[in-house]
Write an enzyme that holds these catalytic residues in place. Structure first.
Site, PDB file in Angstrom:
ATOM      1  N   ASP A  25      76.849  89.464 -39.530  1.00 10.72           N
ATOM      2  CA  ASP A  25      78.023  90.455 -40.226  1.00 10.72           C
ATOM      3  C   ASP A  25      77.334  91.393 -41.040  1.00 10.72           C
ATOM      4  OD1 ASP A  25      77.180  89.338 -42.759  1.00 10.72           O
ATOM      5  OD2 ASP A  25      78.681  87.768 -43.085  1.00 10.72           O
ATOM      6  N   ASP A  45      83.588  81.822 -36.497  1.00 11.64           N
ATOM      7  CA  ASP A  45      82.899  81.493 -37.661  1.00 11.64           C
ATOM      8  C   ASP A  45      83.460  80.775 -38.828  1.00 11.64           C
ATOM      9  OD1 ASP A  45      81.820  83.458 -40.074  1.00 11.64           O
ATOM     10  OD2 ASP A  45      83.086  84.407 -38.510  1.00 11.64           O
ATOM     11  N   CYS A  65      83.053  59.133 -32.152  1.00  8.51           N
ATOM     12  CA  CYS A  65      82.159  60.281 -32.175  1.00  8.51           C
ATOM     13  C   CYS A  65      80.619  59.536 -31.886  1.00  8.51           C
ATOM     14  CB  CYS A  65      82.217  60.870 -33.592  1.00  8.51           C
ATOM     15  SG  CYS A  65      80.846  62.132 -33.818  1.00  8.51           S
ATOM     16  N   CYS A  70      77.683  61.271 -32.318  1.00  8.14           N
ATOM     17  CA  CYS A  70      76.713  62.022 -32.838  1.00  8.14           C
ATOM     18  C   CYS A  70      75.552  61.012 -33.352  1.00  8.14           C
ATOM     19  CB  CYS A  70      77.119  63.289 -33.994  1.00  8.14           C
ATOM     20  SG  CYS A  70      77.587  62.528 -35.486  1.00  8.14           S
ATOM     21  N   CYS A  81      76.900  59.113 -36.659  1.00  9.17           N
ATOM     22  CA  CYS A  81      77.681  58.207 -36.195  1.00  9.17           C
ATOM     23  C   CYS A  81      77.271  56.933 -35.480  1.00  9.17           C
ATOM     24  CB  CYS A  81      79.196  58.696 -35.518  1.00  9.17           C
ATOM     25  SG  CYS A  81      80.031  59.868 -36.674  1.00  9.17           S
ATOM     26  N   HIS A 139      77.203  65.953 -38.744  1.00 12.29           N
ATOM     27  CA  HIS A 139      78.641  65.379 -38.070  1.00 12.29           C
ATOM     28  C   HIS A 139      79.640  66.424 -37.932  1.00 12.29           C
ATOM     29  CE1 HIS A 139      81.964  63.218 -36.999  1.00 12.29           C
ATOM     30  NE2 HIS A 139      82.699  63.763 -37.885  1.00 12.29           N
TER      31      HIS A 139
END
Length: 372
Positions: A93, A267, A305, A307, A310, A336
């Site tokens: 940015d 974002d 989930c 991931c 998890c 996560h």
């Protein structure tokens, strides 16, 4: 040109866009969420972990890197990609939002912004030319023009003067940009919550022919329905053959609603910030892991989930880590949350491909606990 956008498909059900952005450091499938790495690092995550959860691009912050460690040092290190060991695309940015949010610590003039560092109170001055010099030194694939982000609420005259300055600054940014073949400079559309001013800004900024455009000045405290309304009349004014970026938005509902209104890129610090504070985004809504009810809950953080967090740890263990002040708590919940949002965007892309994004939204909102 450094950045090329290809519109692959529009969802028949919603009009949402499926696309592809080609950059010097790889291709980005859109719509996409970009994790924020303010200080050249996504807090609590290694670059390897970001790749594992399929982060296609990260965002870094011009204002913060200018103050510390300094853009010249990053340039000496071989640029931001080398410095932070990240070989995929990066967006920086312009620092505009950070500078304007300093409030009493800054003074705006036509030339630029004089401000005091939030770190040590030292005086600095950033002009459009200086912002681009910093971004050229950092070497990100996508860089943003230096704009004036009007606060919310703000009166019509203030916002009009602000957006017109943003246009003048955008022209100066374009003239100052030294690396158009390796860095794509995006323009930013302002105009606050006023339809006529958004139209004026969109016309002025798109006439400058940037390789991509952002909608700025939203997610600054206005109610969500108002943000959606502004998007509804702003995105149709943006070129179809260029990427569209909504700055500073990252809650699951806003991501889906933004995509439906024609946005390609998002974002936000939200998933990492709330992760460090013990809050997880899950398929059934938010889980605040510090709450006592999870003390003996041996379920995964999110049963739906897959991931790393998890698959390996229980809510009880994560609560224990948080209560004990262990660093691993921030790492696991952040991991996560980012996985959750990147997976959400992957599912959104699939839903666009299959012309069922509105159905997907309905199912997701019902499960998450949002009202349609």
């Amino acid at each position: 040109m450094a950045i090329k956008y290809e519109l692959i498909k529009e969802c028949k059900q919603s009009g949402a866009r499926l696309g592809r952005i080609t950059t010097p450091h790889g291709t980005i499938e859109t719509p996409i969420f970009m994790p924020v790495g303010t200080q050249a690092t996504v807090k609590a995550m290694t670059p390897e972990e970001l790749k594992k959860i399929n982060s296609q691009i990260v965002l870094s912050n011009t204002y913060h890197l200018y103050l510390r460690p300094g853009h010249k040092l990053v340039e000496k290190a071989g640029g931001l990609h080398k410095f932070m060991n990240w070989d995929r695309p990066i967006l920086t940015d312009s620092g505009g939002f950070q500078v304007f949010s300093l409030g009493d610590l800054r003074k705006i003039s036509e030339e630029g912004v004089e401000f005091r560092s939030h770190l040590d109170g030292s005086k600095h001055f950033i002009s459009p030319e200086k912002a681009i010099e910093i971004e050229n030194s950092l070497g990100a694939d996508i860089i943003m023009a230096f704009d004036e982000c009007a606060p919310y609420p703000a009166d019509w005259n203030y916002v009009k003067n602000s957006l017109e300055r943003t246009t003048r600054w955008a022209k100066r940014c374009k003239e100052a940009h030294k690396n158009p073949n390796t860095q794509g400079l995006f323009g930013i559309i302002q105009g606050g919550m006023y339809k006529d001013l958004r139209e004026q800004s969109a016309k002025e900024i798109t006439e400058l022919d940037f390789p991509g455009y952002a909608v700025g000045g939203l997610s600054v405290g206005e109610p969500k329905p108002l943000m959606y309304e502004v998007l509804e009349y702003t995105t149709p004014l943006m070129p179809k053959d260029k990427p569209r970026y909504l700055m500073g938005v990252g809650s699951p509902d806003c991501l889906i609603e933004g995509v439906i209104r024609g946005i390609d890129m998002f974002d936000c610090v939200l998933p990492t910030r709330i992760g460090r504070n013990g809050t997880a985004m899950t398929s059934v809504g938010r889980v605040v892991i510090k709450n006592a009810k999870y003390a003996e809950d041996f379920m995964p953080l999110d049963p739906n989930c897959d991931c790393y967090t998890c698959k390996n740890y229980s809510r009880a263990y994560l609560r224990h880590l948080f209560k004990a002040g262990e660093i691993l708590s921030a790492r696991l919940v952040t991991y996560h949350n980012l996985y959750f949002l990147l997976k959400l965007m992957e599912n959104v892309r699939t839903a666009i491909k299959e012309d069922r994004l509105l159905d997907f939204r309905k199912e997701f909102f019902e499960q998450y606990g949002y009202e349609l």
